[in-house]
Design a protein around this motif. Structure first.
Motif, short mmCIF file in Angstrom:
data_model
loop_
_atom_site.label_atom_id
_atom_site.label_comp_id
_atom_site.label_asym_id
_atom_site.label_seq_id
_atom_site.Cartn_x
_atom_site.Cartn_y
_atom_site.Cartn_z
N THR A 188 -47.09 12.90 -29.31
CA THR A 188 -46.50 14.05 -28.60
C THR A 188 -46.74 15.38 -29.28
N VAL A 189 -47.10 15.39 -30.59
CA VAL A 189 -47.16 16.65 -31.34
C VAL A 189 -48.39 16.69 -32.24
N LEU A 190 -49.02 17.87 -32.31
CA LEU A 190 -50.04 18.17 -33.30
C LEU A 190 -49.42 19.11 -34.33
N GLN A 191 -49.47 18.71 -35.58
CA GLN A 191 -48.87 19.50 -36.65
C GLN A 191 -49.95 20.38 -37.31
N TYR A 192 -49.64 21.66 -37.46
CA TYR A 192 -50.54 22.59 -38.14
C TYR A 192 -49.76 23.32 -39.24
N ALA A 193 -50.52 23.84 -40.19
CA ALA A 193 -49.93 24.69 -41.22
C ALA A 193 -50.69 26.01 -41.27
N THR A 194 -50.05 27.02 -41.81
CA THR A 194 -50.73 28.26 -42.18
C THR A 194 -50.26 28.62 -43.57
N SER A 195 -51.15 29.10 -44.40
CA SER A 195 -50.84 29.32 -45.81
C SER A 195 -50.84 30.81 -46.13
N ILE A 196 -49.84 31.25 -46.89
CA ILE A 196 -49.71 32.65 -47.30
C ILE A 196 -49.55 32.69 -48.81
N THR A 197 -50.45 33.40 -49.48
CA THR A 197 -50.41 33.46 -50.94
C THR A 197 -49.48 34.60 -51.39
N PRO A 198 -49.01 34.54 -52.65
CA PRO A 198 -48.01 35.53 -53.11
C PRO A 198 -48.48 36.97 -53.06
N HIS A 199 -49.78 37.23 -53.26
CA HIS A 199 -50.26 38.60 -53.29
C HIS A 199 -50.80 39.08 -51.95
N ALA A 200 -50.55 38.31 -50.91
CA ALA A 200 -51.02 38.73 -49.59
C ALA A 200 -50.30 39.99 -49.14
N LEU A 230 -48.46 36.00 -38.59
CA LEU A 230 -47.39 35.14 -38.10
C LEU A 230 -46.92 35.55 -36.71
N SER A 231 -46.97 36.85 -36.41
CA SER A 231 -46.55 37.29 -35.08
C SER A 231 -47.43 36.67 -34.00
N VAL A 232 -48.73 36.58 -34.27
CA VAL A 232 -49.65 35.98 -33.29
C VAL A 232 -49.51 34.47 -33.26
N LEU A 233 -49.47 33.84 -34.44
CA LEU A 233 -49.35 32.38 -34.49
C LEU A 233 -48.09 31.90 -33.76
N ASN A 234 -46.97 32.51 -34.05
CA ASN A 234 -45.71 32.06 -33.44
C ASN A 234 -45.74 32.21 -31.93
N LEU A 274 -48.18 45.61 -32.54
CA LEU A 274 -49.49 45.81 -33.16
C LEU A 274 -49.28 46.29 -34.60
N LEU A 275 -49.46 45.39 -35.53
CA LEU A 275 -49.26 45.70 -36.95
C LEU A 275 -50.58 45.92 -37.65
N ASP A 276 -51.57 45.08 -37.37
CA ASP A 276 -52.93 45.19 -37.91
C ASP A 276 -53.84 44.56 -36.88
N VAL A 277 -54.45 45.39 -36.05
CA VAL A 277 -55.17 44.89 -34.87
C VAL A 277 -56.31 43.95 -35.26
N GLN A 278 -57.05 44.29 -36.31
CA GLN A 278 -58.17 43.43 -36.70
C GLN A 278 -57.69 42.05 -37.13
N VAL A 279 -56.67 41.99 -37.95
CA VAL A 279 -56.11 40.71 -38.40
C VAL A 279 -55.53 39.94 -37.22
N GLN A 280 -54.83 40.62 -36.35
CA GLN A 280 -54.24 39.94 -35.20
C GLN A 280 -55.30 39.45 -34.22
N ALA A 281 -56.34 40.23 -34.02
CA ALA A 281 -57.43 39.77 -33.15
C ALA A 281 -58.12 38.55 -33.74
N ASP A 282 -58.33 38.54 -35.05
CA ASP A 282 -58.94 37.38 -35.71
C ASP A 282 -58.05 36.15 -35.61
N THR A 283 -56.75 36.34 -35.76
CA THR A 283 -55.81 35.22 -35.68
C THR A 283 -55.77 34.64 -34.27
#
Length: 386
Positions: free
Chosen positions: A14-26, A35-39, A299-308
């Motif tokens: 019933t479910v596909l599990q995914y992760a996304t990783s965020i490093t401390p200096h991001a 995260l806004s796009v992923l969610n 719209l926080l960072d259009v390039q990053v959000q478009a890539d996501t």
């Protein structure tokens, strides 16, 4: 026939599990943008999950059999980089996932890359400006080589200049705690030639703007200057640029066409630009922008959000064609085969992958500002693949 017959981690009926990783200096803005796009994408995906259809022999029907919902796990790493792989091991053991989608890295992504290769876990197009160059690896895919690609673009442009032989010094300036060090090393290697003195001026982490301004003040004709700096440092430069032969900045680090250069710098400075030009990409970016507008994604960072958004839609489309064959290696191979046929490619004019290729966009432009103010840029030449 060689695909695994065992249950794939992160996949249930019933479910596909995914992760996304965020490093401390991001960058926190880029992290929130991602995260806004992923969610929202996961919410929309789950809200429109198809009802189970009967098994049919027609491939056209079978490609829509997958009805599983998507679940996202956010892996926020903490502490020093040498502890990240152990953290990821624990997170994966506690939350088995099918793949890592997008994510955000700061000045070091190597531990995440190593973990994904060791765990045979697909890491699909993270938002990193300094990816790991390891074309022989398999599970980590990137949109481009980031600032390393920019170094190649600048090196190519310098080689093409008619007055290049008159340049005696290449001066590169970067902050000690940022990715400019790796970019400067890449450019120094590409630009090395007899009688060219290569100078690196490292600005201490947290040092005031006066130290930065002093680092670029003594240049003269016969010098080339490359700035691997963030917007705050660019905005703090002296009002008048030095009398150098050539001036370049990193577009990725500096904010692309929004780089806050002082007015007189804009007339003589060139930007490394590892994307398609704004006018050429407008139609391809309009689609995710429309989706953001409908979903009320800020719209926080259009390039990053478009890539996501592009990453999510690529994975979704690929899974439709995999017809319930949820195997990690197969996901990577299908993306390799399908990517070049995609029409909506966001900020990139073309994306291609193949075995032994981990970077989907291979080139970029050198551009300059068209006016003393504003964001309009003009390419100095054609698309460059260094």
């Amino acid at each position: 026939k060689a695909l695994t017959q065992t249950q794939v981690p992160g996949v249930s009926d019933t479910v596909l599990q995914y992760a996304t990783s965020i490093t401390p200096h991001a960058d926190p803005v880029k992290a929130n943008a991602t995260l806004s796009v992923l969610n929202d994408y996961f919410d929309e995906k789950n809200a429109s999950a198809r009802a189970v259809s009967p098994r049919l022999h027609s491939y056209h029907k079978m490609m829509f059999r997958a009805t599983r919902k998507w679940q996202l796990h956010v892996w926020e790493l903490k502490g020093p980089a040498d502890s990240w792989e152990a953290q990821l091991d624990k997170l994966l053991a506690a939350e088995p996932v099918f793949a890592v989608l997008s994510g955000v890295g700061g000045r070091n992504w190597a531990p995440v890359h190593r973990f994904c290769e060791r765990a045979a876990l697909p890491c699909i197009f993270p938002n990193v400006e300094l990816p790991v160059v390891a074309e022989g690896d398999f599970h980590s895919l990137y949109f481009s080589r980031g600032v390393l690609l920019e170094a190649g673009l600048i090196a190519h442009e310098r080689e093409q200049r008619a007055d290049q032989k008159a340049v005696q010094r290449l001066v590169q300036v970067y902050r000690a705690d940022d990715i400019g060090a790796a970019a400067a090393k890449e450019l120094a290697h590409s630009a090395a030639r007899p009688r060219l003195e290569i100078i690196e001026r490292v600005i201490r982490a947290g040092a005031p703007a006066s130290e930065l301004r002093a680092a670029v003040r003594d240049l003269h004709p016969g010098d080339d200057l490359v700035l691997w700096l963030r917007p705050a440092d660019l905005a703090a430069l002296d009002s008048q640029p030095p009398a150098a032969t050539g001036l370049w900045i990193s577009g990725l680090m500096g904010g692309l066409e929004n780089a806050p250069l002082p007015e007189h710098w804009r007339a003589v400075t060139h930007l490394a630009y590892p994307f398609d030009l704004p006018d050429k990409r407008r139609v391809r970016v309009d689609y995710p922008l429309g989706w953001f507008r409908i979903r009320k994604v800020p719209l926080l960072d259009v390039q990053v959000q478009a890539d996501t958004y592009l990453t999510c839609s690529l994975v979704s489309e690929t899974l439709n064609h995999m017809v319930d064959t949820f195997v990690r290696d197969y996901l990577v191979e299908r993306i390799e085969g399908m990517l070049e046929h995609r029409i909506i490619t966001g900020y990139y004019p073309r994306l291609t992958l193949a075995p032994g290729q981990r970077f989907a966009s291979k080139g970029g432009y050198i551009v300059h500002f068209a006016e003393a103010k504003g964001t309009r840029i003009v390419a100095d030449g054609d698309w460059i693949v260094p």
